[in-house]
Structures are given as structure tokens and as C-alpha cells.
Write an enzyme that holds these catalytic residues in place. Structure first.
Site, PDB file in Angstrom:
ATOM      1  N   SER A  60      45.775  32.394  39.541  1.00 10.47           N
ATOM      2  CA  SER A  60      46.783  32.052  40.581  1.00 10.47           C
ATOM      3  C   SER A  60      47.784  33.331  41.105  1.00 10.47           C
ATOM      4  CB  SER A  60      47.509  31.084  40.347  1.00 10.47           C
ATOM      5  OG  SER A  60      48.191  31.459  38.877  1.00 10.47           O
ATOM      6  N   ASP A 340      58.270  29.621  40.395  1.00 11.10           N
ATOM      7  CA  ASP A 340      58.256  28.380  39.301  1.00 11.10           C
ATOM      8  C   ASP A 340      58.221  28.928  38.069  1.00 11.10           C
ATOM      9  OD1 ASP A 340      55.699  29.216  39.124  1.00 11.10           O
ATOM     10  OD2 ASP A 340      54.857  27.531  40.178  1.00 11.10           O
ATOM     11  N   HIS A 343      55.034  31.557  38.238  1.00 11.97           N
ATOM     12  CA  HIS A 343      54.557  32.539  39.278  1.00 11.97           C
ATOM     13  C   HIS A 343      55.937  32.927  39.856  1.00 11.97           C
ATOM     14  CE1 HIS A 343      51.511  29.375  39.128  1.00 11.97           C
ATOM     15  NE2 HIS A 343      50.569  30.410  39.096  1.00 11.97           N
TER      16      HIS A 343
END
Ligand SMILES: *[C@@H]1O[C@H](CO)[C@@H](O)[C@H](O)[C@H]1NC(C)=O
Ligand SMILES: *[C@@H]1O[C@H](CO)[C@@H](O)[C@H](O)[C@H]1NC(C)=O
Ligand SMILES: *[C@@H]1O[C@H](CO)[C@@H](O)[C@H](O)[C@H]1NC(C)=O
Ligand SMILES: *[C@@H]1O[C@H](CO)[C@@H](O)[C@H](O)[C@H]1NC(C)=O
Ligand SMILES: *[C@@H]1O[C@H](CO)[C@@H](O)[C@H](O)[C@H]1NC(C)=O
Ligand SMILES: *[C@@H]1O[C@H](CO)[C@@H](O)[C@H](O)[C@H]1NC(C)=O
Length: 365
Positions: A60, A340, A343
Site C-alpha cells: 500500500s 492513518d 500510512h
């Protein structure tokens, strides 16, 4: 109850893996960029840059749309203004590296498979997939080997040619989910980490070799970020301290990575083919600078994320059964480093990218 919420989170964040140290759980400036893009291209106007293609493998941190359907709002609120498959409020690392190398953020593999448009191949392709690792993780999504196989298939199908690859660069960014998966499976016991690191680096090296053998002349591979500074782990220290044990694990990973690259790929006699992007130092410097110059009163410290669940049972992006939002977004995401629990925000990635520029310059030359 906790189990059920966890499971719900898992469904929503199919591509996202989070981990905690305490009870290891798995769950998963638009204008500015263009200006920068323009400048860097003008400054470095050499023959290859116009058709440089970027091929991206990873998780990600690099994914720009292969997980599109599993990334909910408020992801994407800064850029492009709606959820678009990036695990950030806006851009991620790939989006900053691509223009610096003289290209654009490449199309995601899934989008291209759907559209099949040749015009979308111009900048390369992004195979990175949130939640994945060098080995299989708790999400049933393509690990690195499979991502490289997708690439290989496209070469066999002549979607990309050897000529295309001649002026290409690969970006490889993953391994965090391998550690997260291990922590969940082993109840946060770090004992097996050194062995795991050796296995990860061994497999990673094989995959890097495969990418080179396929004809990509240069690979930029990220080192591990300081895992212990991710909000998921620093939360227990009220976002004031990082977990030293996990940061040590990152350091060990990076040391082995460096050794392996030196021994296997960049031996003195040859020109370097693998370049490390030191995410560890880049995160640390960016966080430190932020701590010093923070005009942000809302975030207690630079380790505190912008978007959080309203309670431990919820994550950024979660809703309850009635569809009510169960997360809070800070007032100005552009001031936070972390978006978050895992990330960086667009702002965070931009800061990290700035720290990485000297390494990237060498790749571009
Ligand atoms: C990658 O995934 C494939 C498909 O699940 C699996 O067969 C393979 O063993 C995995 N590779 C590694 C290195 O874990
Ligand atoms: C790739 O580049 C090398 C030299 O950099 C050149 O010898 C070779 O012909 C090129 N191959 C293709 C297919 O363009
Ligand atoms: C960690 O978990 C994996 C998967 O369940 C297992 O194979 C491994 O032996 C465990 N390692 C340790 C040190 O407990
Ligand atoms: C957190 O860091 C400070 C120094 O930055 C140190 O004094 C303190 O002991 C640390 N706390 C924990 C829980 O590690
Ligand atoms: C580099 O390769 C030579 C042989 O080609 C070998 O003797 C030497 O040990 C290698 N160096 C490193 C750092 O692995
Ligand atoms: C942050 O401030 C501290 C103390 O004022 C200083 O020692 C450190 O060098 C600064 N770090 C950065 C990255 O500016």
C-alpha cells in the site's frame, strides 16, 4: 464482539494490514506537484527521460489503484478528492517518484487489464497491491512473486517490449506486511524475527534478480520504514515514543538488505543496478523536522495520525452497521505526517520524498 468488529474491519480493509504490538491483530497540492514536475523535467532534459517507464512492485505504500474497491472514504480527500485506491488522503510515494524520474505515475495493473488501452502504457505500470508482502500475508492478494509474474506475462504478450524496458526503472517497496503477518500469527512474539528477516531478504533478492533478468536495468528498492514509529505502535506511548524493538527489527532488515545488494548485485566491478531508498532515515528526518516546525496545534505530536476510529473497535474509514461514520479526520490533513495508523499522508509522503531526493538523483542520471 471485538472479533466481529475486527472481521468487519478486515472486510473493509481487504487490502490493508494493520498491526499492534500489544495485541497483534491483523486487519487489515495538486498544483504544487505539477509545478515541481515541470521544473524537474526542465532541469534534466536528457534523451531517455521522455520515454522512461516506471514499473512498481509492492504494497500500500506504492499502490495507486490496484485495491480501488476496498479503499473507502475519507481516503483520497486531498487528492483526487474521492477514494481512488490510494491508502492516503492523497498521493503516495510512487506519485512523487514518477515525476522526479521524468515520467508520470503509471497506470495500475488492474485498471489496465480492464481497459486494455495501449495509450495507458506510456509511463509503465503499477503492480503494487495493498496488504501484500514478499511472502503471502493474511490477505489473499498477489505477493511480490506473483506481481513479477504479471509483469513477465505482459512481456510475453508483447504488451511491453525489450526496447521499452531499456530505459525503465523498477520501484520495489514492501515487507511491512510480512512482519505484520508474523506478529499476528505468533502473538506479537518477536523471537523469530531474525530468521524471518533472512527469509524475506533471500526471497526479495531472488525477485529483484528476476526483474533484472527480464530486462529492467535499474531497481530502486525501499528499506524498511521505522516500524516502531507507525501510529499503530506508538499509540501505547501516547504518540510520544516509537517502539524501540520494532525499530531495531527495521534496522536489522535494512542492514541485511544492504549486505545482500552489495554482495549479489552491486559488486565493485559492475555498475550499480540496485539502489536503496532509505525509508528509515527519510521517515525519521521528516518526523524530526515536523516536530520542530509544527504549526499544528491539533496533533499532539508528529506521530499522531490524522484519521482515527472513534474507539478501539474502529479504524479510519470504518462505518457501523447502520452506515454511520465511526472515524474522525483531523482538521487539516495537510499538516499531519501520518494519515492513518499505518500510512503517511500526502504531506508525509512529500516530506519523505524530499529526503530521498539525493538517492533518486543517482538513479535518474
Ligand atoms: C506467492 O503466491 C503464490 C500464489 O498464492 C504462491 O504459490 C507462492 O508460493 C507465493 N510465493 C511466495 C514466495 O510466498
Ligand atoms: C538497449 O540499450 C543497449 C545499450 O544501452 C543497446 O545496446 C540495445 O540495443 C538496446 N536494446 C533495445 C532493444 O533497444
Ligand atoms: C510463527 O508463526 C508461523 C506461522 O504460524 C510458524 O510457522 C512459526 O514457526 C512461528 N515462529 C515462532 C518463532 O513461533
Ligand atoms: C519516551 O522518550 C523519552 C525521551 O524522548 C524518554 O525520556 C521516555 O523514557 C520514553 N518513554 C518510554 C515509555 O519509552
Ligand atoms: C565481488 O565479486 C568478486 C568476484 O567477482 C568476489 O571475489 C568478491 O568477494 C565480491 N565482493 C563482494 C562484496 O561480494
Ligand atoms: C530539532 O530540534 C532539536 C532541538 O531543538 C535539534 O537538536 C534538532 O537538530 C532539530 N532537528 C531537525 C531535523 O531540525
Amino acid at each position: 464482539m471485538a472479533q466481529r468488529t475486527l472481521f468487519t474491519s478486515l472486510l473493509i480493509f481487504l487490502c490493508l494490514i494493520l498491526f499492534t504490538e500489544a495485541h497483534a491483530l491483523i486487519i487489515g497540492g495538486k498544483l504544487q506537484l505539477h509545478r515541481h514536475d515541470h521544473h524537474s523535467r526542465r532541469r534534466h532534459h536528457h534523451e531517455h527521460s521522455s520515454d522512461l517507464k516506471l514499473f512498481v512492485f509492492g504494497d500500500s505504500y506504492a499502490d495507486t489503484g490496484n485495491c480501488r474497491n476496498s479503499v473507502p472514504g475519507p481516503y483520497g480527500i486531498t487528492f483526487p478528492g474521492k477514494p481512488a485506491g490510494r491508502f492516503s488522503d492523497g498521493r503516495v510515494l510512487t506519485d512523487y517518484i514518477a515525476p522526479y524520474l521524468g515520467t508520470k505515475s503509471p497506470v495500475s495493473y488492474k485498471n489496465w487489464r480492464k481497459s486494455g488501452k495501449r495509450s495507458q502504457l506510456k509511463y509503465g505500470m503499477n503492480f503494487a497491491h495493498g496488504g501484500t508482502g514478499v511472502f503471502n500475508t493474511l490477505v489473499d492478494e498477489p505477493n511480490m512473486t506473483t506481481q513479477v509474474k504479471f509483469f513477465q506475462q505482459l512481456l510475453e504478450e508483447k504488451v511491453f517490449t525489450k526496447h521499452d524496458l531499456n530505459s525503465s526503472v523498477a520501484l520495489v517497496s514492501l515487507a511491512g506486511n510480512d512482519y505484520a503477518t508474523y506478529l499476528v500469527k505468533n502473538n506479537s512474539d518477536l523471537q523469530g524475527f531474525p530468521g524471518l528477516t533472512k527469509a524475506i531478504i533471500g526471497q526479495l533478492a531472488m525477485n529483484l534478480k528476476l526483474i533484472l533478468d527480464l530486462g529492467v536495468p535499474k531497481i530502486a528498492v525501499t528499506s524498511m520504514e521505522p516500524m516502531g514509529c507507525l501510529p499503530q505502535l506508538s499509540a501505547v506511548y501516547s504518540y510520544k515514543n516509537c517502539s524501540e524493538s520494532l525499530n531495531s527489527a527495521s534496522k536489522f532488515h535494512n542492514q541485511l538488505l544492504q549486505q545482500e545488494i552489495l554482495q549479489t548485485f552491486n559488486n565493485e566491478s559492475k555498475r550499480p543496478v540496485i539502489f536503496t531508498l532509505d525509508l528509515y532515515s527519510a521517515f525519521m528526518s521528516a518526523l524530526m523536522k515536523k516536530e520542530n516546525h509544527s504549526g499544528n496545534v491539533e496533533l499532539k505530536t508528529s506521530l499522531q495520525p490524522c484519521c482515527v476510529g472513534v474507539s478501539k473497535d474502529y479504524l479510519c474509514g470504518n462505518a457501523d452497521k447502520s452506515g454511520k461514520k465511526r472515524y474522525i479526520v483531523c482538521e487539516n490533513p495537510k499538516l499531519s505526517f501520518f494519515w492513518d495508523n499505518i500510512h503517511p499522508s500526502q504531506n508525509g509522503w512529500h516530506a519523505v520524498f524530499s529526503e530521498l531526493q539525493s538517492s533518486l538523483r543517482i538513479i535518474r542520471e
